[in-house]
Design a protein around this motif. Structure first.
Motif, PDB file in Angstrom:
ATOM      1  N   ASN A 157       0.578  -2.785   6.150  1.00  0.00           N
ATOM      2  CA  ASN A 157       1.751  -3.130   5.353  1.00  0.00           C
ATOM      3  C   ASN A 157       2.123  -4.600   5.509  1.00  0.00           C
ATOM      4  OD1 ASN A 157       2.880  -0.842   3.766  1.00  0.00           O
ATOM      5  ND2 ASN A 157       2.729   0.195   5.752  1.00  0.00           N
ATOM      6  N   PHE A 160      -0.217  -6.635   3.457  1.00  0.00           N
ATOM      7  CA  PHE A 160      -0.398  -6.146   2.084  1.00  0.00           C
ATOM      8  C   PHE A 160      -0.253  -7.255   1.027  1.00  0.00           C
ATOM      9  CE2 PHE A 160       0.452  -4.086  -1.911  1.00  0.00           C
ATOM     10  CZ  PHE A 160      -0.628  -3.210  -1.967  1.00  0.00           C
ATOM     11  N   ALA A 164      -2.664  -7.444  -2.159  1.00  0.00           N
ATOM     12  CA  ALA A 164      -2.156  -7.441  -3.543  1.00  0.00           C
ATOM     13  C   ALA A 164      -2.583  -8.717  -4.268  1.00  0.00           C
ATOM     14  CB  ALA A 164      -0.633  -7.309  -3.532  1.00  0.00           C
ATOM     15  N   LEU A 246      -0.330   5.454   0.075  1.00  0.00           N
ATOM     16  CA  LEU A 246      -0.610   4.125  -0.482  1.00  0.00           C
ATOM     17  C   LEU A 246      -0.904   4.225  -1.977  1.00  0.00           C
ATOM     18  CD1 LEU A 246      -2.749   2.501   2.356  1.00  0.00           C
ATOM     19  CD2 LEU A 246      -0.613   1.586   1.435  1.00  0.00           C
ATOM     20  N   ASN A 247      -1.739   5.209  -2.356  1.00  0.00           N
ATOM     21  CA  ASN A 247      -2.073   5.337  -3.776  1.00  0.00           C
ATOM     22  C   ASN A 247      -0.818   5.597  -4.606  1.00  0.00           C
ATOM     23  OD1 ASN A 247      -4.744   4.846  -3.387  1.00  0.00           O
ATOM     24  ND2 ASN A 247      -5.326   6.994  -3.251  1.00  0.00           N
ATOM     25  N   LYS A 249       2.261   4.786  -3.900  1.00  0.00           N
ATOM     26  CA  LYS A 249       3.228   3.689  -3.898  1.00  0.00           C
ATOM     27  C   LYS A 249       2.690   2.420  -4.555  1.00  0.00           C
ATOM     28  CE  LYS A 249       5.365   5.446   0.289  1.00  0.00           C
ATOM     29  NZ  LYS A 249       6.727   5.802  -0.104  1.00  0.00           N
ATOM     30  N   VAL A 250       1.379   2.150  -4.401  1.00  0.00           N
ATOM     31  CA  VAL A 250       0.913   0.828  -4.840  1.00  0.00           C
ATOM     32  C   VAL A 250      -0.120   0.843  -5.970  1.00  0.00           C
ATOM     33  CG1 VAL A 250       1.378  -0.147  -2.545  1.00  0.00           C
ATOM     34  CG2 VAL A 250      -0.960   0.527  -3.136  1.00  0.00           C
ATOM     35  N   LYS A 253       1.295  -0.034  -9.446  1.00  0.00           N
ATOM     36  CA  LYS A 253       1.954  -1.352  -9.460  1.00  0.00           C
ATOM     37  C   LYS A 253       0.985  -2.495  -9.219  1.00  0.00           C
ATOM     38  CE  LYS A 253       6.503   0.155  -8.096  1.00  0.00           C
ATOM     39  NZ  LYS A 253       7.268   0.580  -6.933  1.00  0.00           N
ATOM     40  N   THR A 254      -0.018  -2.264  -8.352  1.00  0.00           N
ATOM     41  CA  THR A 254      -0.869  -3.404  -7.952  1.00  0.00           C
ATOM     42  C   THR A 254      -2.351  -3.204  -8.252  1.00  0.00           C
ATOM     43  OG1 THR A 254      -1.336  -2.528  -5.745  1.00  0.00           O
ATOM     44  CG2 THR A 254       0.687  -3.840  -5.976  1.00  0.00           C
ATOM     45  N   SER A 356       8.733  -1.080   1.052  1.00  0.00           N
ATOM     46  CA  SER A 356       8.810  -0.468  -0.284  1.00  0.00           C
ATOM     47  C   SER A 356       8.084  -1.351  -1.284  1.00  0.00           C
ATOM     48  CB  SER A 356      10.261  -0.233  -0.696  1.00  0.00           C
ATOM     49  OG  SER A 356      11.091  -1.165  -0.100  1.00  0.00           O
ATOM     50  N   TYR A 357       7.487  -0.691  -2.261  1.00  0.00           N
ATOM     51  CA  TYR A 357       6.664  -1.419  -3.241  1.00  0.00           C
ATOM     52  C   TYR A 357       7.159  -1.143  -4.639  1.00  0.00           C
ATOM     53  CZ  TYR A 357       3.684  -2.164   0.765  1.00  0.00           C
ATOM     54  OH  TYR A 357       3.209  -2.551   1.991  1.00  0.00           O
TER      55      TYR A 357
END
Ligand SMILES: NC(=O)c1ccc[n+]([C@@H]2O[C@H](COP(=O)([O-])OP(=O)(O)OC[C@H]3O[C@@H](n4cnc5c(N)ncnc54)[C@H](OP(=O)(O)O)[C@@H]3O)[C@@H](O)[C@H]2O)c1
Length: 357
Positions: A157, A160, A164, A246-247, A249-250, A253-254, A356-357
């Motif tokens: 994290n 990260f 990203a 992770l999948n 949350k991110v 978005k990324t 938080s993402y």
């Protein structure tokens, strides 16, 4: 549908299996490696981390960041990488995953390094197994959970933003975080009501018990608060749940994709804390239960990591890997999205920081 998100499992594979060496996988995806920046934790000279690094080196990454807790061992790994390909730059990163202070220092070093503008692939490979006595990390967390999951959670994290940054110019799903898990996910779930192993199992909800079959296999008959295999199982289940979170949350978005890999039974230093006689009897049991079982060498042991990390066809559906392909036998508790969120919250609490993402 965005690449990296289809629901049909259509990985490349090419007939690869438990015998396939890592270099064969790298040869299939050279462009996923060439000029990339790749960080591997636990890159020791005798383990899966070394073979992962040397296999990747054959396809000329821009930089291999070798992270671990021993300078001399990292230097030895870097030397072995240079023998495979003298043109590959290696950077050593001191990282003791059992210490949150060390994770924070290492992450700061990565974030401040001008020669690490981004990270294309993070391979969370380091791990400890079956510590015979209950041991606590400097922050008072059971050592296998602290090292195998909490340290990786915090380090990942904190760095990260650089992962990203790689994803910004890559196709969705091309930038990856690979978490090394294990068949030991069957040893037990995350014990949310007692992650530190202070209670006897009879005082836990049944859903947090070690499976009876695994108890028998390891000859665990007493109801002791600390069971080394259950603590290893908890940490390896956490590795898969971390990918699930992770999948969620991110990924949208990324575009960063996370997958979890059981490398197989591999001859490394991982069993260093175990009584060799017990290890032998467990391996005999494994051979009886699975007639095709054999202990892989490290070249065969790194190929599943590489298939998960490099195949452009992999998606968020392909969460759990074994023998170079997606496996479906892992217990439901290891991919349950609610448990993944519960673990994320517990992990934030244990590192004293929200992400938080
Ligand atoms: N080998 C198998 O049969 C098998 C099966 C299933 C899953 N796995 C998983 O595969 C991964 C790689 O294991 P391996 O088999 O290659 O074992 P290994 O040879 O023991 O390598 C593990 C690596 O983790 C490092 N490590 C341990 N504690 C650490 C800490 N506190 N901070 C930083 N690094 C630490 C070790 O560093 P040191 O050299 O300093 O100790 C070593 O580099 C592990 O996650 C393991 O759970 C292995």
């Amino acid at each position: 549908m965005a690449e990296g998100k289809s629901t049909a499992a259509a990985n490349t594979n090419n007939g690869w299996d438990a015998h396939t060496p890592g270099q064969t996988v790298v040869e299939a995806f050279p462009e996923q490696v060439k000029d990339k920046i790749i960080l591997i934790t636990g890159a020791n000279p005798g383990g899966i981390g070394l073979a992962t690094a040397t296999s990747l080196a054959t396809a000329s990454p821009k930089l291999l960041i070798l992270a671990g807790r021993g300078q001399a061992r990292l230097a030895e790994t870097a030397e072995k990488v240079k023998k495979v390909n003298p043109n590959v730059a290696c950077k050593q990163l001191m990282l003791d995953l059992s210490s949150q202070e060390s994770c924070r220092n290492a992450a700061r070093e990565v974030m401040e390094a001008s020669d690490i503008p981004h990270i294309d692939i993070l391979i969370n490979n380091a791990g400890v197994m079956n510590l015979p006595e209950r041991t606590l990390s400097p922050e008072g967390i059971e050592m296998q959970f602290a090292t195998n999951h909490i340290g990786h959670f915090l380090f990942t994290n904190l760095i990260f933003p650089k992962i990203a940054a790689a994803a910004k110019t890559a196709k969705p799903g091309a930038t990856r975080i690979i978490n090394l898990t294990s068949r030991a996910v069957v040893y037990g779930p995350v014990r949310f009501s007692d992650y530190n192993f202070t209670k006897q199992e009879k005082d836990l909800p049944e859903s947090e018990h070690m499976s009876k079959g695994v108890r028998a296999m390891w000859n665990v008959h007493e109801d002791l608060p600390y069971i080394p295999q259950a603590a290893y199982g908890q940490s390896k289940t956490a590795n898969v749940l971390f990918s699930v979170s992770l999948n969620k949350k991110v990924f949208d978005k990324t575009g960063v994709l996370s997958l979890a890999v059981h490398p197989g039974g591999v001859t490394t230093e991982l069993a260093r804390h175990m009584d060799p006689k017990i290890l032998e009897s467990v391996l005999e049991g494994a051979k009886k239960a699975m007639p095709n079982f054999f202990m892989k060498d490290i070249e065969q042991g790194c190929s599943t990591t590489l298939a998960a990390a490099l195949d452009p066809k992999n998606t968020t559906e392909d969460i759990f890997w074994e023998d170079c392909h997606v496996a479906k036998w892992n217990p439901a508790y290891s991919t349950d999205p609610e448990k993944a969120e519960q673990l994320w919250k517990l992990s934030e609490q244990l590192v004293g920081q929200e992400f938080s993402y």
